[in-house]
Design a protein around this motif. Structure first.
Motif, short mmCIF file in Angstrom:
data_model
loop_
_atom_site.label_atom_id
_atom_site.label_comp_id
_atom_site.label_asym_id
_atom_site.label_seq_id
_atom_site.Cartn_x
_atom_site.Cartn_y
_atom_site.Cartn_z
N ILE A 3 0.87 -1.17 0.00
CA ILE A 3 0.00 0.00 0.00
C ILE A 3 0.91 1.23 0.00
CG2 ILE A 3 -1.75 1.31 1.24
CD1 ILE A 3 -2.76 -1.31 2.40
N GLN A 4 0.74 2.07 -1.02
CA GLN A 4 1.55 3.27 -1.14
C GLN A 4 0.63 4.49 -1.17
OE1 GLN A 4 4.96 2.84 -4.02
NE2 GLN A 4 3.59 1.24 -4.79
N ILE A 5 1.19 5.63 -0.85
CA ILE A 5 0.43 6.88 -0.88
C ILE A 5 0.93 7.73 -2.03
CG2 ILE A 5 -0.04 9.02 0.36
CD1 ILE A 5 0.15 7.42 2.95
N LEU A 6 -0.01 8.16 -2.85
CA LEU A 6 0.28 9.07 -3.94
C LEU A 6 -0.25 10.44 -3.53
CD1 LEU A 6 1.14 9.77 -6.84
CD2 LEU A 6 -1.16 9.08 -7.56
N PHE A 21 -4.71 12.85 -1.07
CA PHE A 21 -3.87 11.71 -1.45
C PHE A 21 -4.75 10.59 -1.97
CE2 PHE A 21 -5.21 10.94 2.84
CZ PHE A 21 -5.41 9.57 2.93
N ALA A 22 -4.12 9.69 -2.68
CA ALA A 22 -4.78 8.48 -3.17
C ALA A 22 -3.95 7.29 -2.72
CB ALA A 22 -4.90 8.50 -4.69
N LEU A 23 -4.60 6.15 -2.58
CA LEU A 23 -3.89 4.92 -2.23
C LEU A 23 -3.61 4.13 -3.50
CD1 LEU A 23 -5.78 3.55 0.90
CD2 LEU A 23 -3.65 4.85 0.80
N ILE A 24 -2.41 3.59 -3.56
CA ILE A 24 -2.04 2.68 -4.64
C ILE A 24 -1.76 1.34 -3.98
CG2 ILE A 24 -0.42 2.22 -6.52
CD1 ILE A 24 -2.03 4.85 -6.83
N ILE A 47 -10.10 6.37 5.57
CA ILE A 47 -8.92 7.13 5.97
C ILE A 47 -8.80 8.47 5.23
CG2 ILE A 47 -7.67 5.07 6.68
CD1 ILE A 47 -5.99 5.37 4.12
N GLY A 48 -9.77 8.79 4.39
CA GLY A 48 -9.81 10.09 3.74
C GLY A 48 -9.11 10.18 2.40
N ALA A 49 -8.80 9.05 1.79
CA ALA A 49 -8.15 9.07 0.47
C ALA A 49 -9.16 9.51 -0.58
CB ALA A 49 -7.60 7.69 0.12
N ARG A 50 -8.66 10.18 -1.61
CA ARG A 50 -9.51 10.61 -2.71
C ARG A 50 -9.90 9.47 -3.63
NH1 ARG A 50 -10.73 16.13 -3.33
NH2 ARG A 50 -10.00 17.04 -1.38
N GLY A 51 -9.09 8.41 -3.61
CA GLY A 51 -9.37 7.27 -4.46
C GLY A 51 -8.38 6.16 -4.16
N VAL A 52 -8.57 5.03 -4.85
CA VAL A 52 -7.67 3.89 -4.68
C VAL A 52 -7.52 3.21 -6.03
CG1 VAL A 52 -9.54 2.31 -3.99
CG2 VAL A 52 -7.21 1.81 -3.31
N TRP A 53 -6.31 2.75 -6.29
CA TRP A 53 -6.03 1.99 -7.51
C TRP A 53 -5.46 0.66 -7.06
CZ3 TRP A 53 -1.30 2.61 -11.11
CH2 TRP A 53 -1.45 1.80 -12.23
N VAL A 54 -6.11 -0.44 -7.44
CA VAL A 54 -5.70 -1.78 -7.04
C VAL A 54 -5.26 -2.52 -8.29
CG1 VAL A 54 -6.45 -3.93 -5.97
CG2 VAL A 54 -7.39 -1.76 -5.16
N THR A 55 -4.05 -3.11 -8.24
CA THR A 55 -3.52 -3.84 -9.39
C THR A 55 -2.62 -4.97 -8.91
OG1 THR A 55 -2.25 -3.65 -11.44
CG2 THR A 55 -1.57 -2.22 -9.63
N ASP A 56 -2.48 -5.98 -9.75
CA ASP A 56 -1.55 -7.07 -9.42
C ASP A 56 -0.14 -6.76 -9.93
OD1 ASP A 56 -2.13 -7.30 -12.10
OD2 ASP A 56 -2.43 -9.47 -12.06
N THR A 58 3.34 -4.18 -10.40
CA THR A 58 4.14 -3.35 -9.52
C THR A 58 4.11 -1.90 -10.01
OG1 THR A 58 5.61 -5.17 -8.98
CG2 THR A 58 6.47 -2.97 -8.59
N VAL A 59 3.83 -0.99 -9.09
CA VAL A 59 3.75 0.43 -9.41
C VAL A 59 4.77 1.16 -8.56
CG1 VAL A 59 2.29 2.49 -9.37
CG2 VAL A 59 1.30 0.27 -9.94
N GLU A 60 5.62 1.95 -9.17
CA GLU A 60 6.59 2.77 -8.43
C GLU A 60 6.13 4.22 -8.48
OE1 GLU A 60 8.95 1.59 -6.54
OE2 GLU A 60 8.53 -0.44 -7.24
N ILE A 61 5.93 4.79 -7.34
CA ILE A 61 5.51 6.18 -7.26
C ILE A 61 6.76 7.05 -7.21
CG2 ILE A 61 4.37 7.90 -5.83
CD1 ILE A 61 2.47 5.69 -4.95
N VAL A 62 6.83 8.02 -8.10
CA VAL A 62 7.96 8.94 -8.16
C VAL A 62 7.50 10.27 -7.61
CG1 VAL A 62 9.60 10.09 -9.67
CG2 VAL A 62 8.85 7.75 -10.18
N GLU A 63 8.14 10.70 -6.53
CA GLU A 63 7.80 11.99 -5.92
C GLU A 63 8.43 13.10 -6.75
OE1 GLU A 63 5.90 12.71 -3.27
OE2 GLU A 63 5.42 10.61 -2.93
N PRO A 64 7.70 14.20 -6.94
CA PRO A 64 8.30 15.32 -7.67
C PRO A 64 9.44 15.94 -6.87
CG PRO A 64 6.18 15.94 -6.73
CD PRO A 64 6.37 14.46 -6.47
N GLY A 65 10.30 16.64 -7.56
CA GLY A 65 11.44 17.29 -6.90
C GLY A 65 10.99 18.42 -5.99
N LEU A 66 11.91 18.90 -5.18
CA LEU A 66 11.61 20.02 -4.30
C LEU A 66 11.37 21.28 -5.13
CD1 LEU A 66 14.30 19.49 -1.53
CD2 LEU A 66 11.85 19.09 -1.36
#
Length: 86
Positions: A3-6, A21-24, A47-56, A58-66
């Motif tokens: 479970i990751q947070i986007l 945020f959304a859950l991945i 938990i207040g997420a805007r949405g959820v994406w469920v998949t079998d 692998t998803v890598e979330i890339v955070e934007p730069g500062l």
């Protein structure tokens, strides 16, 4: 299963700031302890997420730069003048 947070873009409405945020949920095997997409959607809403994406897959979330403008002084800038004056 992971479970990751986007983090979504911050919002301000009527003087109230919000960081949505959304859950991945990735790497979900269909036999993962009875977790199902409807159960994950209920969990996300609780938990207040805007949405959820469920998949079998692998998803890598890339955070934007500062941001280019930062509202604080870097740590090195605070210590250098004091070190020279001592």
């Amino acid at each position: 299963m992971r479970i990751q947070i986007l983090r979504l873009p911050p919002m301000e409405l009527g003087g109230v700031s919000e960081e949505p945020f959304a859950l991945i949920v990735d790497q979900l095997q269909r036999d993962d302890n009875g977790w199902s997409e409807p159960a994950m959607a209920v969990f996300a809403e609780q938990i207040g997420a805007r949405g959820v994406w469920v998949t079998d897959q692998t998803v890598e979330i890339v955070e934007p730069g500062l941001p280019h403008v930062v509202d604080h002084v870097p740590f090195d800038d605070l210590t250098t003048p004091h070190a020279e004056g001592m």
